[in-house]
Every structure is written in C-alpha cells, then in structure tokens.
Write an enzyme that holds these catalytic residues in place. Structure first.
Site, PDB file in Angstrom:
ATOM      1  N   ASP A 202       0.871  -1.170   0.000  1.00 57.97           N
ATOM      2  CA  ASP A 202       0.000   0.000   0.000  1.00 57.97           C
ATOM      3  C   ASP A 202       0.911   1.224   0.000  1.00 57.97           C
ATOM      4  OD1 ASP A 202      -1.671   2.147   0.630  1.00 57.97           O
ATOM      5  OD2 ASP A 202      -3.028   0.889   1.789  1.00 57.97           O
ATOM      6  N   TYR A 227      -5.160  11.267  -3.668  1.00 59.29           N
ATOM      7  CA  TYR A 227      -5.629  12.545  -3.093  1.00 59.29           C
ATOM      8  C   TYR A 227      -4.727  13.031  -1.972  1.00 59.29           C
ATOM      9  CZ  TYR A 227      -7.880   9.054  -0.063  1.00 59.29           C
ATOM     10  OH  TYR A 227      -8.118   7.974   0.745  1.00 59.29           O
ATOM     11  N   LYS A 228      -3.636  12.291  -1.688  1.00 61.01           N
ATOM     12  CA  LYS A 228      -2.708  12.715  -0.642  1.00 61.01           C
ATOM     13  C   LYS A 228      -1.625  13.581  -1.298  1.00 61.01           C
ATOM     14  CE  LYS A 228      -4.343   9.086   2.293  1.00 61.01           C
ATOM     15  NZ  LYS A 228      -4.261   7.718   2.803  1.00 61.01           N
TER      16      LYS A 228
END
Ligand SMILES: *Cc1c(COP(=O)(O)O)cnc(C)c1O
Length: 409
Positions: A202, A227-228
């Site tokens: 991940d 979106y980070k």
C-alpha cells in the site's frame, strides 16, 4: 534569520508553493495535512473547469472514444513513470484504494492457488486489515498477524518469522500511516519471494513523497491513493500496479465490461482484456482524474529525488523543533529518528492532543489527530514552507502549555 527562514531561502522547490491555491477565505496559516488531503493547485482549478466546459461540455459522448476510455491506462503509465518506478503497461487508475486492495489480494490468491494464509501487520491502515480479514473469512484462509511497533514498523526479521510456504500474499504499507516508518521494500519482496509468496504494497503515504522503484525492487502488486501527495482532490481514484510477469495469470472478482476484451462488442461472457486493463470494472471516473495531472507534471519537472530531499529536510526540522520545544512539555516522538527509515510525515504523542486539535484547527493550524493520542504532521514538499511548519509547531507548543480550564479536561 531563523533556521526555517534560511531553509526557505535556499529551498530549490520554494517557488512551487506559489502554484497552489492558498488564499481561500477560511485562512489556514499552517497546513500540515498534505499526507491526508493535498491542496489544490491553481492550474488544476483552471483545468477542471476547462475539462467541464470544453471536454465534457464540448466533446460530450465523443470524449470517450477520443480520450477518456484509455485515460486509466495512459494516466497509469504516467504515474508509473513519474512516481512509481514502473515501466509502461503495469499501472492503471481506478476505484478507491480499498476496492483495489480487494481486487489485488484476490488477484494474488488467483496467482497462488492452494496457499492458505495472508500476512498483514496489526498496525497497518484499518482498511487494509479489514479487507484482508473479510477475504480470509470468505475464502476460509488464515490471517498471520505481525505485531509491529506502532512507533516504528515491520522489520524484515519479523516478516521472515511469519512468512511460510503456505503464504499467498504479504500485505504491507510502504510508509506506515501513523508512525511514518519507511519499509525496506526490496528486502520485504526478497523475504516473501524466498517462500514463494507475493508482496502487495500500500503506497498511499509514499507516492509523491518517497522515490519508488517498484520494478527494481521486484514488488509484485501495489495500490495507493492519489488525493494525498498527488493532490487529486477528495476521493480521487486510486492506482494499481501489477508486475508484468503476473498480468496474464491474474484474475479478480469484479468482472465488468470496462475490463473486458473489446468492451464495445457487448458480447456474451467475460474475457479479460490484454494487460493491466483487465483490472478495470466499470466506467472510469474521468472528472476526478483531472486535478492530479498538474501535480504529476510538477513532480516530473523536479524529479522525486528533489521532492524527497525537501521532505527529509521538513521532517528533520519538525523533529529537531519537537526535541527542543515540545519534549520538555511531555510530548513524545512516535516516528523513526533515522531519516532513512522515515517517510514524509511524523507523529507526536501527548495525552492532551485529542482536546487540543479542535483549538488548533480554529487557529488555522491543521495537523490531524490519530487515536489514541497522536498528532500527525504531514508537510507536503511542493506546497509547505519551512516557516509554515514552524508556525504550526509553535501553535502546538502554545496550546500544550496553555493552562486547561477544569471543564476542558
Ligand atoms: C489513506 C489511506 C487509505 C485510504 O483508502 P481509501 O479507499 O481511499 O479510503 C488506504 N490505505 C492507506 C495506507 C492510507 O493511508
């Protein structure tokens, strides 16, 4: 000049901060949550608008043939090249990280039939643990847990102790969401491969923050959020990486028309599309794929090594500042001190942090709180200045020091 001002003056990425939208009416003086939701770039605000007026509004249904149907693959290749260290044809944009974890873990089981165990660590992000548990329950498999140090992460010895020739897949975060611990991914891949197991990473907290070399490290499967640090916007779709040698054999449980060979033939029965496209299920979320393109372009300009250099300088300043200003007040450091084992964020622990977070937010200082009592600081190398970081940390110090009224305890 303060140390932060000096670091800003000599920061080769300092001008990139101007490319972000920072002047919203709800003034934020220190944004330290770029690892949870990155800021929008001004270019992406214009480009999303232009997409709606010109591409969606103008091309309408023709847009699918002209560009959109292949965008998950072409944008996947860009993500692979710019931030993953992945050659073309192995990365696709789709779904959410949670859904792609599900598809990829089931995909790993399809590549390792007969194996009965999945390895995951207790401190992995909740969604990773829940997806592993649900698949194990459905398929009658055993979960082998690693009890990792919440202030560190999974080390190779711990991993070697649980992986066996019954393990189908090892599911680990490359950068731990809480501590920021940075896994030795190549060593983890070797450890898994020694027993014939696959490694699924991940990358939600690494992509756009830590240089990745998935092809060279021999990682089998990976997924992560956009979106980070990629600033794709709230809920922008995730990406999946499948190492080339696994593409032909990989099956997943959500056979949809977008992943079928020749989707528009509308034929009976599902036949996988060639290559990574088979991982798609339904219509790709094109609108939500636009904003991240500008950040990918910026990273392509500067290179991930420059991003990482600034990231290490930011977290080093954060820890140094914490040592001098916060540890004397009882704050503890819950992240690796060694920059080589640290991703792009750091976590501080203090029993008062839960109560203090809303007060910080109301002052325009925005870190996030992670139970049980962690305050997570996630500066984003392209958009956060050193002074912005110190401004936020000084506010944290003031709030920790502030005498509590009885009703606040
Ligand atoms: C943020 C994050 C997620 C979130 O997954 P979603 O499906 O987008 O909600 C998953 N894993 C990790 C490690 C994360 O940091």
């Amino acid at each position: 000049m303060t140390r932060a001002a000096e670091l800003d003056a000599t920061d080769p990425l300092r001008h990139y901060r101007d490319r972000f939208h920072t002047d919203s009416p709800d003034a934020v003086v220190s944004y330290l949550d770029g690892n949870s939701l990155g800021r929008p770039t001004t270019a992406s605000i214009a480009n999303v608008t232009r997409f709606m007026t010109d591409a969606w509004g103008g091309r309408l249904i023709r847009g699918w043939d002209e560009q959109w149907w292949d965008l998950p693959i072409t944008q996947g290749d860009t993500i692979g090249r710019v931030v993953l260290g992945a050659a073309a044809g192995q990365t696709v944009v789709a779904d959410s990280t949670t859904v792609l974890l599900y598809k990829l873990i089931r995909g790993a089981l399809s590549l390792r039939p007969g194996r009965t165990e999945i390895v995951v660590d207790r401190d992995n992000f909740p969604t990773d643990r829940y997806v592993v548990e649900s698949i194990a329950q459905d398929r009658g498999l055993a979960v082998r847990w690693i009890d990792s140090d919440p202030r560190g992460g999974v080390d190779t010895d711990q991993l070697a102790a649980v992986v066996t020739d019954r393990t189908a897949v090892v599911v680990l975060s490359h950068v731990a969401y809480r501590s920021g611990f940075l896994l030795d991914a190549a060593a983890a891949a070797r450890t898994a491969h020694e027993k014939g197991a696959l490694l699924l990473l991940d990358l939600s907290h690494s992509v756009g923050s830590v240089p990745l070399h998935l092809d060279d490290w021999a990682v089998d499967l990976a997924t992560g959020c956009t979106y980070k640090y990629l600033n794709g916007g709230p809920g922008s779709p995730a990406f999946a990486y499948v190492r080339r040698e696994h593409l032909d054999g990989l099956d997943h449980p959500i056979h949809g028309w977008a992943g079928r060979a020749d989707s528009f033939a509308m034929e009976q029965g599902w036949v996988p599309a060639d290559g990574i496209r088979r991982l798609l299920s339904g219509t790709p979320p094109i609108t939500a794929m636009i904003a991240m393109q500008d950040t990918l372009q910026m990273i392509d300009e500067v290179g991930m090594d420059a991003v990482r250099d600034k990231s290490v300088a930011l977290t080093t300043l954060a820890l140094d500042h914490a040592h001098t200003e916060l540890t004397p007040l009882g704050v503890e450091i819950a992240s690796p001190e060694d920059p080589a084992r640290r991703g792009g964020h750091v976590t501080l622990d203090h029993p008062g942090f839960r109560g203090l977070t809303p007060r910080l937010w109301s002052r325009g200082v925005v870190p996030d709180f992670r139970a049980p009592h962690g305050l997570r600081l996630g500066p984003s190398p392209l958009s956060t200045s050193f002074r912005e970081l110190v401004t936020g940390m000084d506010a944290i110090r003031d709030e920790v020091r502030r005498p509590r009224r009885a009703e606040e305890n």
